[in-house]
Write a protein that holds these residues in place. Sequence first.
Motif, short mmCIF file in Angstrom:
data_model
loop_
_atom_site.label_atom_id
_atom_site.label_comp_id
_atom_site.label_asym_id
_atom_site.label_seq_id
_atom_site.Cartn_x
_atom_site.Cartn_y
_atom_site.Cartn_z
N ASN A 188 42.25 50.38 37.32
CA ASN A 188 41.21 51.27 37.75
C ASN A 188 42.03 52.78 37.59
O ASN A 188 43.08 52.74 37.17
CB ASN A 188 41.00 51.26 39.36
N GLY A 189 41.14 53.87 37.51
CA GLY A 189 41.43 55.04 37.00
C GLY A 189 42.75 55.70 37.73
O GLY A 189 43.33 56.55 37.35
N ASN A 190 43.14 55.30 38.97
CA ASN A 190 44.04 55.61 39.92
C ASN A 190 45.48 54.97 39.75
O ASN A 190 46.30 55.33 40.13
CB ASN A 190 43.63 55.86 41.36
N LYS A 191 45.35 53.78 38.96
CA LYS A 191 46.53 52.81 39.11
C LYS A 191 47.49 53.33 37.86
O LYS A 191 47.32 54.47 37.55
CB LYS A 191 46.03 51.60 38.62
N ILE A 192 48.81 52.67 38.15
CA ILE A 192 49.56 53.18 37.21
C ILE A 192 49.58 53.12 35.60
O ILE A 192 49.78 54.22 34.82
CB ILE A 192 50.97 52.46 37.36
N ILE A 193 48.62 52.19 35.12
CA ILE A 193 48.02 52.28 33.83
C ILE A 193 46.40 51.97 34.12
O ILE A 193 46.16 51.25 35.08
CB ILE A 193 48.70 51.48 32.86
N THR A 194 45.81 52.57 33.30
CA THR A 194 44.05 52.38 33.33
C THR A 194 43.66 52.06 32.22
O THR A 194 44.01 52.34 31.16
CB THR A 194 43.73 53.72 34.08
N THR A 195 42.45 51.25 32.48
CA THR A 195 41.37 51.12 31.15
C THR A 195 40.07 52.08 31.68
O THR A 195 39.12 51.64 31.04
CB THR A 195 41.00 49.58 31.00
N SER A 196 40.19 52.93 32.66
CA SER A 196 39.02 53.60 33.26
C SER A 196 38.49 52.50 34.40
O SER A 196 38.20 53.09 35.39
CB SER A 196 38.09 54.09 32.39
N GLY A 197 38.37 51.37 33.79
CA GLY A 197 37.85 50.35 35.03
C GLY A 197 38.27 48.97 34.34
O GLY A 197 38.20 48.80 33.03
N GLY A 198 39.02 48.13 35.31
CA GLY A 198 39.52 46.87 34.68
C GLY A 198 40.41 46.27 35.60
O GLY A 198 40.89 46.68 36.70
N GLY A 199 40.79 44.93 35.07
CA GLY A 199 41.59 44.09 36.06
C GLY A 199 42.20 43.09 35.08
O GLY A 199 41.63 42.55 34.20
N ALA A 200 43.07 42.16 35.71
CA ALA A 200 43.36 40.97 35.11
C ALA A 200 43.89 39.86 36.30
O ALA A 200 44.33 40.25 37.28
CB ALA A 200 44.70 41.13 34.27
N LEU A 201 43.71 38.60 35.82
CA LEU A 201 43.92 37.58 36.51
C LEU A 201 45.17 36.91 35.87
O LEU A 201 44.92 36.59 34.66
CB LEU A 201 42.95 36.70 36.77
N ILE A 202 46.33 36.66 36.56
CA ILE A 202 47.47 35.96 35.70
C ILE A 202 47.81 34.69 36.29
O ILE A 202 47.81 34.60 37.66
CB ILE A 202 48.60 36.91 35.48
N SER A 203 48.42 33.90 35.72
CA SER A 203 48.73 32.48 36.39
C SER A 203 49.54 31.73 35.32
O SER A 203 49.42 31.75 34.06
CB SER A 203 47.57 31.66 36.65
N ASN A 204 50.16 30.66 35.68
CA ASN A 204 51.01 29.68 34.70
C ASN A 204 50.33 28.45 34.88
O ASN A 204 50.47 27.55 33.94
CB ASN A 204 52.48 29.37 35.59
N ASP A 205 48.98 28.57 35.49
CA ASP A 205 48.03 27.34 35.44
C ASP A 205 47.01 27.52 34.01
O ASP A 205 45.98 28.17 34.43
CB ASP A 205 47.50 27.02 36.81
N ASP A 206 47.26 26.94 33.00
CA ASP A 206 46.14 26.83 31.90
C ASP A 206 44.97 26.58 32.24
O ASP A 206 44.09 27.21 31.83
CB ASP A 206 46.86 26.27 30.79
N GLU A 207 44.95 25.41 33.03
CA GLU A 207 43.59 24.91 33.23
C GLU A 207 42.74 25.76 34.24
O GLU A 207 41.45 26.01 33.82
CB GLU A 207 43.84 23.65 33.90
N SER A 208 43.32 26.50 35.04
CA SER A 208 42.88 27.59 35.94
C SER A 208 42.35 28.61 35.20
O SER A 208 41.26 29.32 35.47
CB SER A 208 43.60 28.07 37.11
N LEU A 209 43.30 29.06 34.13
CA LEU A 209 42.85 30.06 33.36
C LEU A 209 41.52 30.06 32.49
O LEU A 209 40.66 30.91 32.44
CB LEU A 209 44.10 30.74 32.54
N SER A 210 41.56 28.88 32.12
CA SER A 210 40.21 28.62 30.98
C SER A 210 39.06 28.57 31.86
O SER A 210 38.17 28.89 31.63
CB SER A 210 40.57 27.63 30.15
N ARG A 211 39.18 28.02 33.23
CA ARG A 211 38.08 27.98 34.12
C ARG A 211 37.66 29.32 34.35
O ARG A 211 36.50 29.83 34.70
CB ARG A 211 38.34 27.08 35.15
N ALA A 212 38.68 30.30 34.83
CA ALA A 212 38.37 31.49 34.89
C ALA A 212 37.51 32.21 34.02
O ALA A 212 36.73 32.80 34.22
CB ALA A 212 39.71 32.16 35.39
#
Length: 389
Positions: A188-212
């Motif tokens: 988001n615009g006020n965070k330490i780095i920004t894409t103007s608006g955006g986010g990410a989900l991270i994980s070590n679980d490949d199956e969950s990531l492809s389901r995401a």
Amino acid sequence: MNNQRIYLSPPHLSGEEELYIREAFESNWIAPLGPHVNAFEEELANYAGIRGAVAVSSGTAAIHLALCLLGVKKGDRVFCSTLTFVASANPILYQGAEPVFIDSEPDSWNMSPKALEQALMEAVKEGQLPKAVIVVNLYGQTAKMDEISALCEFYRIPIIEDAAESLGSTYRGKKSGSFGHFGVFSFNGNKIITTSGGGALISNDDESLSRARFLATQARDPAPHYQHSQMGYNYRLSNLLAGVGRAQLKVLEDRIEARRAIFRRYEEALVNVPGLRMMPELEQSYSNRWLTTLTINEREAGFSVKEVLSALDKENIEARPVWKPLHLQPLFLKNAFYSHNRGKPISDSLFYQGICLPSGSSLTPEEQARVIQCIYEVYKKAGSSLLMP
Ligand SMILES: *Cc1c(COP(=O)(O)O)cnc(C)c1O
């Protein structure tokens, strides 16, 4: 006198964003998804030291996807830090589930392992353990993840680490966001780095990531026609914004250093004012110091957060109180809350005594001196005889 507005945490561009955007335009990758999205995901995952990332339209969307992937549904309970932005808990409501709020502890201002343990023991007695625990890393400071992880492992509850404010921070040498089953970042615009608006989900679980990725693109089944057997969302980040994210990620370390230097300058300038206490940094942790926050003990200082906020506002300087705890929000008044100790909750005191000062990585030393001078003036007016530092 220079009276230009000083913002709390404005976006800070590196100059390379345009190159990435131009590349997207020139290759006509204006459509959502595309090479920047894939590259941004890979670069983020590498940075966080984790298997994979899914770039989405906001941090809130990432938390929502994490809850979906953990099967949180109507009537389920989800534990959540109380001292945070409402976005940490809103997705619990999207799922029709019930948030239960956990107090802070004084060393990190984050989730109290003691209150969490009590809430878990109570939940066992009631026969309804939570489906997930959302742990927030406030203002860049990582929570006591060792203690929290041990408790959650014992009860086999997955952790969602809300690292929206703590990208780049570390705890025992490991990157913030990589501790839970899922980690969440916000651009988001006020965070330490920004894409103007955006986010990410991270994980070590490949199956969950492809389901995401599947859920975030309208849950489209593999078929030449449009076929859907489940409800999905439109949550992916556009290729254009991912390009901005790639340029921003390159300067993240500089941004962290800048914010930490700003914190240090405030600390040095304010250390001799009685009653002021900087937000601590946990041992064996390294905070990105997203926002410089401190508490003002009115009795010791002779002035209050309110007075400082109003003095700063008159000087055209933006500052804020610390997040209002969610258990005090009208939206959540009916929800359960577990306090760190028997007396006043720690998060309540932090809310009443806490203040966030301008901390943007583009803040100049001159601008910061204006902020500090303004606080000195409030202190002087309060009539203290203590020498100025
Ligand atoms: C900013 C923030 C979010 C939400 O991120 P968005 O990208 O604005 O949706 C979630 N949690 C915390 C603690 C935040 O500060």
